[in-house]
Design a protein around this motif. Sequence first.
Motif, short mmCIF file in Angstrom:
data_model
loop_
_atom_site.label_atom_id
_atom_site.label_comp_id
_atom_site.label_asym_id
_atom_site.label_seq_id
_atom_site.Cartn_x
_atom_site.Cartn_y
_atom_site.Cartn_z
N ARG A 116 27.59 -19.30 -30.03
CA ARG A 116 28.26 -18.11 -29.49
C ARG A 116 27.81 -17.73 -28.08
N PRO A 117 26.51 -17.69 -27.75
CA PRO A 117 26.12 -17.33 -26.38
C PRO A 117 26.70 -18.28 -25.33
N ALA A 118 26.74 -19.56 -25.63
CA ALA A 118 27.31 -20.52 -24.67
C ALA A 118 28.82 -20.28 -24.51
N GLN A 119 29.50 -19.97 -25.60
CA GLN A 119 30.94 -19.69 -25.53
C GLN A 119 31.20 -18.46 -24.66
N GLU A 120 30.40 -17.42 -24.87
CA GLU A 120 30.59 -16.18 -24.12
C GLU A 120 30.28 -16.37 -22.64
N LEU A 121 29.24 -17.12 -22.33
CA LEU A 121 28.90 -17.39 -20.94
C LEU A 121 29.98 -18.22 -20.27
N LEU A 122 30.44 -19.26 -20.92
CA LEU A 122 31.47 -20.12 -20.36
C LEU A 122 32.78 -19.36 -20.13
N ALA A 123 33.08 -18.40 -20.99
CA ALA A 123 34.29 -17.59 -20.83
C ALA A 123 34.24 -16.73 -19.56
N VAL A 153 35.50 -28.89 -11.50
CA VAL A 153 34.15 -29.25 -11.91
C VAL A 153 34.07 -30.76 -12.09
N ARG A 154 33.11 -31.37 -11.42
CA ARG A 154 32.95 -32.83 -11.53
C ARG A 154 31.77 -33.20 -12.42
N PHE A 155 30.74 -32.38 -12.41
CA PHE A 155 29.56 -32.66 -13.22
C PHE A 155 29.08 -31.37 -13.88
N ALA A 156 28.62 -31.48 -15.11
CA ALA A 156 28.01 -30.36 -15.82
C ALA A 156 26.87 -30.94 -16.64
N THR A 157 25.79 -30.18 -16.73
CA THR A 157 24.62 -30.66 -17.45
C THR A 157 24.16 -29.61 -18.44
N ASP A 158 23.90 -30.04 -19.65
CA ASP A 158 23.34 -29.18 -20.69
C ASP A 158 21.86 -29.54 -20.79
N LEU A 205 31.26 -27.82 -25.47
CA LEU A 205 32.03 -26.73 -24.84
C LEU A 205 32.23 -27.00 -23.35
N LEU A 206 31.18 -27.45 -22.67
CA LEU A 206 31.28 -27.76 -21.25
C LEU A 206 32.28 -28.88 -20.99
N ALA A 207 32.25 -29.91 -21.82
CA ALA A 207 33.15 -31.03 -21.66
C ALA A 207 34.61 -30.62 -21.86
N ARG A 208 34.86 -29.75 -22.82
CA ARG A 208 36.23 -29.28 -23.07
C ARG A 208 36.76 -28.44 -21.91
N ALA A 209 35.86 -27.64 -21.33
CA ALA A 209 36.28 -26.74 -20.24
C ALA A 209 36.63 -27.54 -19.01
#
Length: 52
Positions: free
Chosen positions: A18-25, A32-37, A48-52
């Motif tokens: 949930r916190p990651a979903q809320e932050l991403l929203a 976006v070309r790169f994202a890192t978890d 979630l990052l990959a879907r966005a």
Amino acid sequence: MQDRNPALYRQFESERTRPAQELLARIPVTDVRFATDLGCGPGNSTELLARA
């Protein structure tokens, strides 16, 4: 130290995600070309990052 219990960890998946979903929203997603978890766990935030 107790052994890691994947079943117990997954039992609370929605609460952990949930916190990651809320932050991403709140982040405007544009070109976006790169994202890192950098967290740990089964990859919920990474998915979630990959879907966005």
